[in-house]
Design a protein around this motif. Structure first.
Motif, PDB file in Angstrom:
ATOM      1  N   GLY A  11       0.412  -1.111  -0.073  1.00  0.00           N
ATOM      2  CA  GLY A  11       0.350   0.699  -0.467  1.00  0.00           C
ATOM      3  C   GLY A  11       0.864   1.613  -0.056  1.00  0.00           C
ATOM      4  N   SER A  26      -6.488   4.242  -2.389  1.00  0.00           N
ATOM      5  CA  SER A  26      -6.504   4.026  -0.672  1.00  0.00           C
ATOM      6  C   SER A  26      -5.883   3.873  -0.131  1.00  0.00           C
ATOM      7  CB  SER A  26      -7.075   2.850  -0.973  1.00  0.00           C
ATOM      8  OG  SER A  26      -8.492   2.372  -0.870  1.00  0.00           O
ATOM      9  N   THR A  29      -3.388   1.890   5.496  1.00  0.00           N
ATOM     10  CA  THR A  29      -4.088   0.644   6.285  1.00  0.00           C
ATOM     11  C   THR A  29      -4.859   0.108   5.319  1.00  0.00           C
ATOM     12  OG1 THR A  29      -5.864   2.650   6.873  1.00  0.00           O
ATOM     13  CG2 THR A  29      -3.870   2.411   8.237  1.00  0.00           C
ATOM     14  N   ASP A  30      -5.531  -0.132   4.635  1.00  0.00           N
ATOM     15  CA  ASP A  30      -7.140  -0.543   4.100  1.00  0.00           C
ATOM     16  C   ASP A  30      -5.692  -2.078   3.487  1.00  0.00           C
ATOM     17  OD1 ASP A  30      -8.458   1.572   4.709  1.00  0.00           O
ATOM     18  OD2 ASP A  30      -9.054   1.701   2.320  1.00  0.00           O
ATOM     19  N   TYR A  31      -4.934  -2.296   2.848  1.00  0.00           N
ATOM     20  CA  TYR A  31      -4.065  -2.555   1.946  1.00  0.00           C
ATOM     21  C   TYR A  31      -3.649  -3.563   3.437  1.00  0.00           C
ATOM     22  CZ  TYR A  31      -4.702  -0.302  -2.706  1.00  0.00           C
ATOM     23  OH  TYR A  31      -4.646   0.531  -3.793  1.00  0.00           O
ATOM     24  N   ALA A  33      -4.920  -4.240   6.184  1.00  0.00           N
ATOM     25  CA  ALA A  33      -6.520  -5.145   6.623  1.00  0.00           C
ATOM     26  C   ALA A  33      -6.522  -5.918   4.877  1.00  0.00           C
ATOM     27  CB  ALA A  33      -7.661  -4.378   6.924  1.00  0.00           C
ATOM     28  N   VAL A  34      -6.483  -5.862   4.306  1.00  0.00           N
ATOM     29  CA  VAL A  34      -6.776  -7.264   3.500  1.00  0.00           C
ATOM     30  C   VAL A  34      -5.550  -7.759   3.363  1.00  0.00           C
ATOM     31  CG1 VAL A  34      -6.743  -7.176   0.289  1.00  0.00           C
ATOM     32  CG2 VAL A  34      -8.078  -5.600   1.546  1.00  0.00           C
ATOM     33  N   THR A  58     -14.550  -3.003   9.388  1.00  0.00           N
ATOM     34  CA  THR A  58     -14.747  -1.618   8.852  1.00  0.00           C
ATOM     35  C   THR A  58     -15.953  -1.156   9.118  1.00  0.00           C
ATOM     36  OG1 THR A  58     -15.070  -2.902   7.111  1.00  0.00           O
ATOM     37  CG2 THR A  58     -12.859  -2.668   7.290  1.00  0.00           C
ATOM     38  N   ASP A  62     -16.858   0.745   4.975  1.00  0.00           N
ATOM     39  CA  ASP A  62     -16.107   1.079   3.923  1.00  0.00           C
ATOM     40  C   ASP A  62     -16.443  -0.475   3.095  1.00  0.00           C
ATOM     41  OD1 ASP A  62     -13.832   1.686   1.901  1.00  0.00           O
ATOM     42  OD2 ASP A  62     -12.560   0.959   3.007  1.00  0.00           O
ATOM     43  N   ILE A  65     -13.280  -1.248  -0.507  1.00  0.00           N
ATOM     44  CA  ILE A  65     -12.595  -2.750  -0.132  1.00  0.00           C
ATOM     45  C   ILE A  65     -12.880  -3.990  -0.560  1.00  0.00           C
ATOM     46  CG2 ILE A  65     -13.231  -3.500   2.413  1.00  0.00           C
ATOM     47  CD1 ILE A  65     -10.373  -2.624   2.970  1.00  0.00           C
ATOM     48  N   LEU A  69     -10.564  -7.165  -1.553  1.00  0.00           N
ATOM     49  CA  LEU A  69     -10.174  -7.867  -0.715  1.00  0.00           C
ATOM     50  C   LEU A  69     -11.276  -9.435  -1.150  1.00  0.00           C
ATOM     51  CD1 LEU A  69     -10.620  -8.872   2.293  1.00  0.00           C
ATOM     52  CD2 LEU A  69     -13.079  -8.140   2.639  1.00  0.00           C
TER      53      LEU A  69
END
Length: 115
Positions: A11, A26, A29-31, A33-34, A58, A62, A65, A69
């Motif tokens: 990310g 994004s 932090t989104d990456y 979590a994925v 989430t 969101d 994602i 995901l």
């Protein structure tokens, strides 16, 4: 932990590249979590549970994602299954190499070696 670290690193690198090109992306932090969910799905062999857990984490804020995901989890589970079935990488079967190495390290005879 490793999946989340790998996702966060990806990310950050993708974010820097996108920023240089002027593209919105994004946050890292989104990456993370994925990546963590993909690692959970492949290690524990629970892809649907990993999707539901991340969407619950989430708190339904969101849903953008969801497609990345599902793609990451699908790729992680497919890769795990491919390697478990003795997938070929440059002509070597992963399972064969592992059993041969285990036999040499444990000093078992051929009949005592694990299958």
């Amino acid at each position: 932990f490793m999946g989340a670290c790998g996702g966060a690193l990806y990310g950050q690198l993708a974010g820097e590249a996108a920023h240089a090109l002027g593209i919105a992306l994004s946050p890292a932090t989104d990456y993370a979590a994925v990546g963590g969910a993909a690692a959970l799905a492949s290690i524990c062999n629970v892809p649907v549970t990993a999707v539901v857990l991340l969407l619950e984490l989430t708190a339904g804020t969101d849903y953008a994602i969801s497609l990345p995901l599902i793609a990451a989890i699908s790729l992680a589970v497919w890769t795990d299954q491919f390697l478990e079935r003795g997938g070929k990488l440059r002509g070597f079967g992963i399972k064969d190499v592992t059993n041969e190495a285990l036999t040499r390290v444990s000093m078992l005879s051929g009949k005592d070696a694990p299958d």
